[in-house]
Design a protein around this motif. Sequence first.
Motif, PDB file in Angstrom:
ATOM      1  N   ARG A   1       0.692  -0.887   0.307  1.00 32.05           N
ATOM      2  CA  ARG A   1      -0.298  -0.009  -0.084  1.00 32.05           C
ATOM      3  C   ARG A   1       0.634   1.326  -0.107  1.00 32.05           C
ATOM      4  NH1 ARG A   1      -4.347  -1.621   4.619  1.00 32.05           N
ATOM      5  NH2 ARG A   1      -5.836  -2.691   2.764  1.00 32.05           N
ATOM      6  N   GLY A   2       0.863   2.093  -1.088  1.00 32.09           N
ATOM      7  CA  GLY A   2       1.959   3.016  -1.137  1.00 32.09           C
ATOM      8  C   GLY A   2       3.495   2.900  -1.078  1.00 32.09           C
ATOM      9  N   ASP A   3       4.101   3.223   0.175  1.00 36.01           N
ATOM     10  CA  ASP A   3       5.526   3.392   0.634  1.00 36.01           C
ATOM     11  C   ASP A   3       5.373   2.185   2.148  1.00 36.01           C
ATOM     12  OD1 ASP A   3       4.253   4.651   2.527  1.00 36.01           O
ATOM     13  OD2 ASP A   3       5.236   6.491   2.228  1.00 36.01           O
ATOM     14  N   SER A   4       4.148   1.374   2.228  1.00 35.42           N
ATOM     15  CA  SER A   4       4.247   0.257   3.092  1.00 35.42           C
ATOM     16  C   SER A   4       3.341  -0.876   2.676  1.00 35.42           C
ATOM     17  CB  SER A   4       2.356   0.621   3.929  1.00 35.42           C
ATOM     18  OG  SER A   4       3.519   2.252   4.626  1.00 35.42           O
ATOM     19  N   THR A   5       3.960  -2.577   3.981  1.00 33.85           N
ATOM     20  CA  THR A   5       3.751  -2.783   3.635  1.00 33.85           C
ATOM     21  C   THR A   5       2.339  -4.025   4.447  1.00 33.85           C
ATOM     22  OG1 THR A   5       5.915  -4.038   2.495  1.00 33.85           O
ATOM     23  CG2 THR A   5       4.452  -5.997   2.542  1.00 33.85           C
ATOM     24  N   VAL A   6       2.133  -3.995   4.104  1.00 36.98           N
ATOM     25  CA  VAL A   6      -0.079  -4.611   5.016  1.00 36.98           C
ATOM     26  C   VAL A   6       0.658  -6.251   5.125  1.00 36.98           C
ATOM     27  CG1 VAL A   6      -1.348  -4.259   5.915  1.00 36.98           C
ATOM     28  CG2 VAL A   6      -0.324  -2.532   5.815  1.00 36.98           C
ATOM     29  N   VAL A   7       0.558  -7.075   6.140  1.00 39.53           N
ATOM     30  CA  VAL A   7       0.513  -8.533   5.915  1.00 39.53           C
ATOM     31  C   VAL A   7      -0.554  -8.613   6.819  1.00 39.53           C
ATOM     32  CG1 VAL A   7       0.967 -11.051   6.487  1.00 39.53           C
ATOM     33  CG2 VAL A   7       2.827  -8.253   5.788  1.00 39.53           C
ATOM     34  N   PRO A   8      -1.878  -9.102   6.341  1.00 40.75           N
ATOM     35  CA  PRO A   8      -3.652 -10.132   7.219  1.00 40.75           C
ATOM     36  C   PRO A   8      -3.124 -10.677   7.931  1.00 40.75           C
ATOM     37  CG  PRO A   8      -3.546  -8.632   5.044  1.00 40.75           C
ATOM     38  CD  PRO A   8      -2.164  -8.777   4.780  1.00 40.75           C
ATOM     39  N   LEU A   9      -2.990 -11.073   9.912  1.00 48.75           N
ATOM     40  CA  LEU A   9      -2.366 -11.745  10.254  1.00 48.75           C
ATOM     41  C   LEU A   9      -4.278 -12.539  10.653  1.00 48.75           C
ATOM     42  CD1 LEU A   9       0.234 -10.346  12.188  1.00 48.75           C
ATOM     43  CD2 LEU A   9       0.079 -11.284  10.471  1.00 48.75           C
ATOM     44  N   THR A  10      -5.011 -11.714  10.436  1.00 48.16           N
ATOM     45  CA  THR A  10      -6.494 -12.649  10.604  1.00 48.16           C
ATOM     46  C   THR A  10      -7.041 -12.867   9.474  1.00 48.16           C
ATOM     47  OG1 THR A  10      -7.733  -9.877  10.429  1.00 48.16           O
ATOM     48  CG2 THR A  10      -7.366 -11.853  12.460  1.00 48.16           C
ATOM     49  N   ARG A  11      -7.812 -13.333   8.557  1.00 43.03           N
ATOM     50  CA  ARG A  11      -8.719 -14.341   7.763  1.00 43.03           C
ATOM     51  C   ARG A  11      -9.917 -14.023   7.518  1.00 43.03           C
ATOM     52  NH1 ARG A  11      -4.738 -19.443   5.508  1.00 43.03           N
ATOM     53  NH2 ARG A  11      -2.849 -18.308   5.908  1.00 43.03           N
ATOM     54  N   GLN A  12     -11.056 -14.412   8.268  1.00 45.14           N
ATOM     55  CA  GLN A  12     -12.576 -13.648   8.500  1.00 45.14           C
ATOM     56  C   GLN A  12     -12.704 -12.218   8.353  1.00 45.14           C
ATOM     57  OE1 GLN A  12     -10.747 -14.791  11.013  1.00 45.14           O
ATOM     58  NE2 GLN A  12     -11.020 -13.430  13.207  1.00 45.14           N
ATOM     59  N   PRO A  13     -13.423 -12.308   7.991  1.00 47.62           N
ATOM     60  CA  PRO A  13     -13.697 -10.744   7.483  1.00 47.62           C
ATOM     61  C   PRO A  13     -14.849 -10.266   8.360  1.00 47.62           C
ATOM     62  CG  PRO A  13     -15.345 -11.940   5.867  1.00 47.62           C
ATOM     63  CD  PRO A  13     -14.264 -13.472   6.561  1.00 47.62           C
ATOM     64  N   GLY A  14     -15.105  -8.388   9.289  1.00 47.77           N
ATOM     65  CA  GLY A  14     -15.466  -8.274   9.758  1.00 47.77           C
ATOM     66  C   GLY A  14     -14.561  -8.514  10.893  1.00 47.77           C
ATOM     67  N   GLY A  15     -15.160  -7.745  12.166  1.00 43.65           N
ATOM     68  CA  GLY A  15     -14.907  -8.146  13.855  1.00 43.65           C
ATOM     69  C   GLY A  15     -13.272  -7.648  13.353  1.00 43.65           C
ATOM     70  N   LEU A  16     -12.912  -7.189  14.603  1.00 42.05           N
ATOM     71  CA  LEU A  16     -11.397  -7.389  15.216  1.00 42.05           C
ATOM     72  C   LEU A  16     -10.713  -8.107  14.267  1.00 42.05           C
ATOM     73  CD1 LEU A  16      -9.845  -6.206  17.416  1.00 42.05           C
ATOM     74  CD2 LEU A  16      -9.691  -8.582  18.941  1.00 42.05           C
ATOM     75  N   GLN A  17      -9.420  -6.795  13.403  1.00 44.17           N
ATOM     76  CA  GLN A  17      -8.525  -7.683  12.798  1.00 44.17           C
ATOM     77  C   GLN A  17      -6.841  -7.009  13.495  1.00 44.17           C
ATOM     78  OE1 GLN A  17      -9.529  -8.331   9.380  1.00 44.17           O
ATOM     79  NE2 GLN A  17     -11.261  -8.809   9.968  1.00 44.17           N
ATOM     80  N   ALA A  18      -6.129  -7.853  13.252  1.00 44.18           N
ATOM     81  CA  ALA A  18      -5.343  -7.683  13.160  1.00 44.18           C
ATOM     82  C   ALA A  18      -3.918  -7.663  12.025  1.00 44.18           C
ATOM     83  CB  ALA A  18      -4.900  -9.027  14.411  1.00 44.18           C
ATOM     84  N   PHE A  19      -3.183  -6.881  11.732  1.00 43.67           N
ATOM     85  CA  PHE A  19      -1.940  -6.506  10.356  1.00 43.67           C
ATOM     86  C   PHE A  19      -0.724  -6.504  11.048  1.00 43.67           C
ATOM     87  CE2 PHE A  19      -6.322  -4.635   9.231  1.00 43.67           C
ATOM     88  CZ  PHE A  19      -6.257  -5.440   8.293  1.00 43.67           C
ATOM     89  N   LYS A  20       0.057  -7.023  10.295  1.00 45.38           N
ATOM     90  CA  LYS A  20       1.668  -6.285  11.192  1.00 45.38           C
ATOM     91  C   LYS A  20       2.408  -5.630   9.594  1.00 45.38           C
ATOM     92  CE  LYS A  20       6.559  -8.043  11.237  1.00 45.38           C
ATOM     93  NZ  LYS A  20       7.576  -8.687  10.379  1.00 45.38           N
ATOM     94  N   MET A  21       2.540  -4.187  10.137  1.00 42.15           N
ATOM     95  CA  MET A  21       2.521  -3.017   8.622  1.00 42.15           C
ATOM     96  C   MET A  21       4.408  -2.325   8.718  1.00 42.15           C
ATOM     97  SD  MET A  21      -0.459  -1.283   9.935  1.00 42.15           S
ATOM     98  CE  MET A  21      -0.372   0.182   8.926  1.00 42.15           C
ATOM     99  N   VAL A  22       5.198  -2.739   8.096  1.00 34.83           N
ATOM    100  CA  VAL A  22       6.466  -2.766   7.797  1.00 34.83           C
ATOM    101  C   VAL A  22       5.809  -1.359   6.494  1.00 34.83           C
ATOM    102  CG1 VAL A  22       8.393  -2.255   6.734  1.00 34.83           C
ATOM    103  CG2 VAL A  22       7.122  -4.602   7.587  1.00 34.83           C
ATOM    104  N   ILE A  23       6.747   0.264   7.637  1.00 38.54           N
ATOM    105  CA  ILE A  23       6.329   1.651   7.087  1.00 38.54           C
ATOM    106  C   ILE A  23       7.316   1.668   6.526  1.00 38.54           C
ATOM    107  CG2 ILE A  23       5.134   3.870   7.515  1.00 38.54           C
ATOM    108  CD1 ILE A  23       3.715   2.154   9.896  1.00 38.54           C
ATOM    109  N   ALA A  24       7.583   2.234   5.222  1.00 37.31           N
ATOM    110  CA  ALA A  24       8.533   2.828   4.728  1.00 37.31           C
ATOM    111  C   ALA A  24       9.289   4.130   5.139  1.00 37.31           C
ATOM    112  CB  ALA A  24       8.934   3.093   3.411  1.00 37.31           C
ATOM    113  N   ALA A  25      10.694   4.458   6.006  1.00 43.21           N
ATOM    114  CA  ALA A  25      10.676   5.644   6.095  1.00 43.21           C
ATOM    115  C   ALA A  25      10.926   7.119   5.450  1.00 43.21           C
ATOM    116  CB  ALA A  25      12.989   6.150   5.703  1.00 43.21           C
ATOM    117  N   ALA A  26      10.050   6.755   3.430  1.00 44.40           N
ATOM    118  CA  ALA A  26       9.643   7.703   3.460  1.00 44.40           C
ATOM    119  C   ALA A  26       8.538   8.438   4.035  1.00 44.40           C
ATOM    120  CB  ALA A  26       9.382   7.590   1.827  1.00 44.40           C
ATOM    121  N   ARG A  27       7.665   7.165   4.324  1.00 49.64           N
ATOM    122  CA  ARG A  27       6.614   8.102   5.552  1.00 49.64           C
ATOM    123  C   ARG A  27       6.167   9.070   6.247  1.00 49.64           C
ATOM    124  NH1 ARG A  27       0.831   3.802   6.688  1.00 49.64           N
ATOM    125  NH2 ARG A  27       0.112   5.494   7.640  1.00 49.64           N
ATOM    126  N   SER A  28       6.509   9.662   6.240  1.00 46.81           N
ATOM    127  CA  SER A  28       6.746  10.948   7.303  1.00 46.81           C
ATOM    128  C   SER A  28       6.161  12.173   7.619  1.00 46.81           C
ATOM    129  CB  SER A  28       8.266  10.819   7.498  1.00 46.81           C
ATOM    130  OG  SER A  28       8.772  11.577   6.528  1.00 46.81           O
TER     131      SER A  28
END
Length: 188
Positions: free
Chosen positions: A84-111
């Motif tokens: 997503r733009g200058d970031s990488t998002v890894v969804p850690l939950t698979r079911q839609p709706g409710g509580l969602q978990a993500f691991k995000m790696v945000i580039a230094a450029a997004r400041s």
Amino acid sequence: MEDVLAAVGARLKHIRRQRDCTLAALSKTTGISVSTLSRLESGQRKPSLELLLPIAHAHQVPLDELVGAPPVGDPRVRLKPIRRGDSTVVPLTRQPGGLQAFKMVIAAARSTPEPRTHEGYEWLYVLSGKLRLVLAEHDTVLTAGEVAEFDTRLPHWFGSTGEAPVEVISLFGPQGERMHVRAKPHGA
């Protein structure tokens, strides 16, 4: 299930013979009578945990080997990162709706802050790097091991401080569910 149980006797006999062990010797080691062991091997007695556990221990084999359990599949979870733009998002939950978990790696450029609002509640945990969080009138830097939580209806933005990428775990509840962190068990 019946087929699995029916095959246990032959497997017990095969393992015992591989180890050059007599029924009498196995009986002495396990405390199970020779007649019970013989009936197990011939299929005249159904195996139970009370009988199989001492036999597995005596032969030094996992219980799975005695009952012929299917091999365990590959335990790895194959996550699909999303750019997503200058970031990488890894969804850690698979079911839609409710509580969602993500691991995000945000580039230094997004400041450069671009605050926004939406329904929900977010909890952020910094894994590595420095996370800049702009929340309403607050401008805060969080480092590895620090946590922030906030109502996403407040103007907010988070990204890198511009020095280096930042890794974050995000829990997001679209209906405004708050995270509950318990410092100690109930009754302690």
